[in-house]
Design a protein around this motif. Structure first.
Motif, PDB file in Angstrom:
ATOM      1  N   THR A  26       0.759  -1.179  -0.058  1.00  0.00           N
ATOM      2  CA  THR A  26      -0.098  -0.087  -0.014  1.00  0.00           C
ATOM      3  C   THR A  26       0.842   1.339  -0.069  1.00  0.00           C
ATOM      4  OG1 THR A  26      -0.129   0.261   2.572  1.00  0.00           O
ATOM      5  CG2 THR A  26      -1.711  -1.263   1.206  1.00  0.00           C
ATOM      6  N   ILE A  27       0.238   2.242  -0.079  1.00  0.00           N
ATOM      7  CA  ILE A  27       0.944   3.768  -0.151  1.00  0.00           C
ATOM      8  C   ILE A  27       1.444   3.859   1.197  1.00  0.00           C
ATOM      9  CG2 ILE A  27       0.590   6.079  -0.181  1.00  0.00           C
ATOM     10  CD1 ILE A  27      -1.260   5.794  -2.623  1.00  0.00           C
ATOM     11  N   ARG A  28       0.661   3.734   2.281  1.00  0.00           N
ATOM     12  CA  ARG A  28       1.168   3.656   3.773  1.00  0.00           C
ATOM     13  C   ARG A  28       2.659   2.562   4.059  1.00  0.00           C
ATOM     14  NH1 ARG A  28      -0.916   4.559   8.751  1.00  0.00           N
ATOM     15  NH2 ARG A  28      -3.295   5.115   7.711  1.00  0.00           N
ATOM     16  N   ASP A  29       2.250   1.530   3.254  1.00  0.00           N
ATOM     17  CA  ASP A  29       3.732   0.631   3.459  1.00  0.00           C
ATOM     18  C   ASP A  29       4.892   1.363   2.728  1.00  0.00           C
ATOM     19  OD1 ASP A  29       2.063  -1.282   4.655  1.00  0.00           O
ATOM     20  OD2 ASP A  29       1.388  -2.382   2.741  1.00  0.00           O
ATOM     21  N   ASN A  30       4.669   2.114   1.664  1.00  0.00           N
ATOM     22  CA  ASN A  30       5.823   2.484   1.218  1.00  0.00           C
ATOM     23  C   ASN A  30       6.418   3.906   1.731  1.00  0.00           C
ATOM     24  OD1 ASN A  30       6.894   1.342  -1.574  1.00  0.00           O
ATOM     25  ND2 ASN A  30       4.508   0.823  -1.544  1.00  0.00           N
ATOM     26  N   ILE A  31       5.591   4.526   2.347  1.00  0.00           N
ATOM     27  CA  ILE A  31       6.031   5.782   3.013  1.00  0.00           C
ATOM     28  C   ILE A  31       6.535   5.526   4.187  1.00  0.00           C
ATOM     29  CG2 ILE A  31       5.198   7.917   4.236  1.00  0.00           C
ATOM     30  CD1 ILE A  31       2.848   8.121   1.912  1.00  0.00           C
ATOM     31  N   CYS A  32       5.973   4.521   4.967  1.00  0.00           N
ATOM     32  CA  CYS A  32       6.656   4.041   6.353  1.00  0.00           C
ATOM     33  C   CYS A  32       7.714   3.171   6.162  1.00  0.00           C
ATOM     34  CB  CYS A  32       5.466   3.286   7.231  1.00  0.00           C
ATOM     35  SG  CYS A  32       4.167   4.554   7.353  1.00  0.00           S
ATOM     36  N   TYR A  33       8.056   2.649   5.078  1.00  0.00           N
ATOM     37  CA  TYR A  33       9.066   1.576   4.637  1.00  0.00           C
ATOM     38  C   TYR A  33      10.559   1.651   5.282  1.00  0.00           C
ATOM     39  CZ  TYR A  33      11.654  -2.080   2.530  1.00  0.00           C
ATOM     40  OH  TYR A  33      12.510  -3.132   2.216  1.00  0.00           O
ATOM     41  N   GLY A  34      10.688   0.734   6.130  1.00  0.00           N
ATOM     42  CA  GLY A  34      12.279   0.653   6.803  1.00  0.00           C
ATOM     43  C   GLY A  34      12.120   1.481   8.175  1.00  0.00           C
ATOM     44  N   LEU A  35      11.088   1.906   8.787  1.00  0.00           N
ATOM     45  CA  LEU A  35      11.019   2.513  10.002  1.00  0.00           C
ATOM     46  C   LEU A  35      10.554   1.587  10.936  1.00  0.00           C
ATOM     47  CD1 LEU A  35       8.952   5.719   9.040  1.00  0.00           C
ATOM     48  CD2 LEU A  35      11.350   5.583   9.368  1.00  0.00           C
ATOM     49  N   ASP A  36      11.171   1.625  12.273  1.00  0.00           N
ATOM     50  CA  ASP A  36      11.132   0.511  13.255  1.00  0.00           C
ATOM     51  C   ASP A  36      10.065   0.848  14.078  1.00  0.00           C
ATOM     52  OD1 ASP A  36      12.684   2.682  14.359  1.00  0.00           O
ATOM     53  OD2 ASP A  36      14.323   1.370  14.949  1.00  0.00           O
ATOM     54  N   HIS A  37       9.170   2.207  13.988  1.00  0.00           N
ATOM     55  CA  HIS A  37       8.215   2.518  14.941  1.00  0.00           C
ATOM     56  C   HIS A  37       6.844   2.683  14.344  1.00  0.00           C
ATOM     57  CE1 HIS A  37       9.746   6.304  13.498  1.00  0.00           C
ATOM     58  NE2 HIS A  37       8.548   6.862  13.674  1.00  0.00           N
ATOM     59  N   GLN A  38       5.895   2.634  14.920  1.00  0.00           N
ATOM     60  CA  GLN A  38       4.611   2.856  14.614  1.00  0.00           C
ATOM     61  C   GLN A  38       4.312   4.277  13.966  1.00  0.00           C
ATOM     62  OE1 GLN A  38       2.503   0.121  14.095  1.00  0.00           O
ATOM     63  NE2 GLN A  38       0.954   1.628  12.971  1.00  0.00           N
ATOM     64  N   VAL A  39       3.791   4.311  12.908  1.00  0.00           N
ATOM     65  CA  VAL A  39       3.699   5.756  12.506  1.00  0.00           C
ATOM     66  C   VAL A  39       2.449   6.315  12.535  1.00  0.00           C
ATOM     67  CG1 VAL A  39       3.751   7.580  10.672  1.00  0.00           C
ATOM     68  CG2 VAL A  39       5.625   5.651  10.460  1.00  0.00           C
ATOM     69  N   SER A  40       2.104   7.326  13.153  1.00  0.00           N
ATOM     70  CA  SER A  40       0.626   7.712  13.706  1.00  0.00           C
ATOM     71  C   SER A  40       0.110   8.451  12.086  1.00  0.00           C
ATOM     72  CB  SER A  40       0.620   8.688  14.490  1.00  0.00           C
ATOM     73  OG  SER A  40       1.113  10.182  14.250  1.00  0.00           O
TER      74      SER A  40
END
Length: 591
Positions: free
Chosen positions: A430-444
């Motif tokens: 998803t677009i969310r998966d791609n924007i948050c890719y590689g981060l080790d914390h939950q993105v609000s």
């Protein structure tokens, strides 16, 4: 011959070491072995029951106790054998699962030069085809192998007990079977290794073609790729036939030996029964034990064939596991990032290649924009790869302040870098998966929306039916180039890097998309050390420093105005791209 023997020993040691490294469940293996022994021992008692029944058969001899014992023996053998096979399969699945984890982890930590030397499909083959071969050996053949050893050992002992003279005949014929199997087994190993190599190459080929299927179709190259694929399939077919030829020799030869053995035993046994040296029940029991010995021997041929394949797979897996990998943790943490980056006498060349960078020297000031421009092939993108520490310089080094970047931990250093490339790679998700890719914390949701707003991605995302949960397709194919770029910029914003690398981030966009991406880049570049590669000088004309590179060397350095006045090739670039010739003519007229 000695060299070949040493290689075979090395293969055995590698195979055993590889299995031990997966830490197989030892207690389960012991229980499985115990049940296997119990099953084989129970099966060895059944022919003795049969002998007793035939030799003293009367209606009265079929008492309840005999029937119960016989049925109980069958049930006990079935249960013990079933549990044994399951536990051995469980052990095999565990070993292969952990082996695949090790290979997968290794592949993720291998250096970029490894992937320069190996095609993706061949690498994928290590974790799929080769581990599947090892799995087949352990789960499908090992249980039969161990059961066979116990069955053969017990059967031989009881055969000697029943009639040692007939058993000597077996010992005469068995070396004949072994002498057939050894050379054919070696040939099977060679063929199997070649077949695995061809399978890996074919996997690499089809992976490459299918990943670029749009290029294939737009170029009308279907027939060309079909012919290439057909050639690969022919190679697989040829090696498969070679393997089939060996099997075609093994199975009939083993069948002849076994049939000869059975005929001799039946003939000689019938003679001994007629002379009273053996009872009829003894002959039946002898033949049953003979089958209990012969059937595992036939299975052994399959086991050793699979073992030869596993040896070839082991060599390839071990070669991958022994490759050098990146060290993410060693070194100092990045303490201060707001320091200049010094490039000192940097030179680099790829393996067996011409130098790409030659004695490069310059400084990148913190918080400023440095642009690197020049003709294609001048080493701009290679410099980015060295800055990301994908490659080690041939000579020279890059410093952050007074510390060489190779003295900093790789994980800490890469956390400081945001990279937006020309291709803007996206993962299937998803677009969310791609924007948050590689981060080790939950993105609000608020953080996600902020990054999309700053990247000018919100307008097109909000128009999509599923918004941030929209699937982008493989490599983001469902999105336009400008949309992919803005998602990549949003991803970089969420990482909050202190050093920003922009590799021709707007070179393939239309004017409308370029305007949106340029606005997003302006937001991204604020307060960050930014290094830009660009063919379009219009995107870097306001840079604090422009470095002009030709054939791996710096031939000019300064602001746009300084280079325009002093650097002939830069001036030519500027005239072509910025249409400044009219302004130059006006300035000349005024002068």
């Amino acid at each position: 011959m000695q060299k070949q023997s040493l290689e075979e020993k090395a293969d055995w040691r590698s195979f055993i070491w590889m299995i031990q490294a997966t830490k197989p469940p030892k207690m389960i293996m012991i229980i499985a072995l115990f049940l296997s022994v119990a099953s084989s021992i129970v099966s060895l008692t059944i022919p003795l029951f049969t002998k007793k029944m035939i030799d003293g058969f009367t209606v009265s001899s079929l008492n309840k106790t005999t029937i119960i014992l016989l049925v109980g023996a069958f049930i006990a053998q079935t249960i013990a054998s079933g549990f044994s096979i399951y536990l051995i399969n469980y052990t095999g699945e565990t070993v292969v699962s952990r082996l695949r984890e090790q290979v997968w982890q290794k592949l993720l930590h291998l250096t970029i030069p490894y992937y320069d030397r190996h095609r993706t499909g061949e690498t994928v083959s290590r974790i799929t085809n080769d581990t599947a071969i090892v799995k087949g050996l352990i789960t499908e053949h090992t249980a039969n192998f161990f059961n066979g050893i116990i069955s053969i050992t017990g059967s031989v002992a009881l055969l000697l007990y029943l009639d040692w003279k007939m058993t000597l005949i077996i010992f005469i014929l068995l070396p004949l079977a072994v002498s057939i199997m050894i050379p054919l087994g070696r040939q099977m190993f060679k063929n199997s290794k070649r077949l695995q190599d061809e399978t890996a190459q074919f996997t690499a080929f089809i992976t490459q073609v299918l990943s670029e299927i749009r290029l294939v179709k737009s170029s009308n190259a279907e027939q060309l790729e079909y012919e290439k694929g057909k050639k690969g399939i022919s190679h697989l077919f040829r090696y498969g036939l070679k393997e089939a030829k060996v099997q075609a020799m093994v199975m009939p030869l083993m069948g002849i030996v076994l049939m000869l053995l059975l005929v001799v035993i039946l003939g000689f046994g019938g003679y001994r029964v007629s002379t009273g040296a053996m009872t009829a029940g003894g002959l039946v029991a002898y033949i049953l034990y003979l089958f209990q010995m012969v059937m595992p021997l036939a299975a052994f041929s399959t086991f050793f064939t699979q073992l030869q394949k596993a040896m070839g797979a082991t060599q390839r897996i071990m070669a991958t596991l022994c490759e050098q990998e990146e060290d993410y943790l060693s070194g100092e943490e990045v303490a201060r990032i707001d320091e200049p980056i010094h490039v000192n006498h940097l030179s680099f060349s790829y393996e067996n290649g011409e130098p790409v960078l030659k004695n490069v020297n310059f400084t990148i000031e913190p918080g400023k924009v440095t642009a690197i421009v020049g003709p294609s092939g001048s080493g701009k993108t290679t410099f980015f790869s060295i800055l990301e520490r994908y490659y080690t310089p041939t000579s020279g080094s890059v410093f952050l302040g007074e510390k060489p970047i190779h003295a900093l931990s790789l994980s800490s250093w890469r956390q400081q870098i945001g990279y937006v490339s020309q291709e803007s790679p996206l993962i299937a998700g998803t677009i969310r998966d791609n924007i948050c890719y590689g981060l080790d914390h939950q993105v609000s949701d608020e953080e996600l929306k902020w990054a999309a707003d700053m990247a000018y991605a919100s307008p097109f995302i909000e128009e999509l039916p599923k918004k941030y949960e929209t699937e982008v397709g493989e490599r983001g194919i469902k999105l336009s180039g400008g949309q992919r770029q803005r998602i990549a910029i949003a991803r970089a914003l969420l990482r909050n890097p202190r050093i920003l690398l922009l590799d021709e981030a707007t070179s393939n966009l239309d004017s409308q998309s370029e305007m949106a991406v340029q606005k997003a880049l302006q937001n991204l570049m604020k307060g960050r050390t930014t290094i830009v590669i660009a063919h379009r000088l219009s995107t870097v004309i306001n840079a604090d420093q422009i470095i002009f590179m030709e054939k791996g060397e710096i031939t000019g350095m300064g602001t746009h105005q300084e280079l325009f006045a002093t650097h002939a090739l830069y001036r030519e670039f500027a005239i072509q791209q910025l249409h400044l010739h009219e302004e130059m003519q006006k300035n000349t007229a005024k002068g």
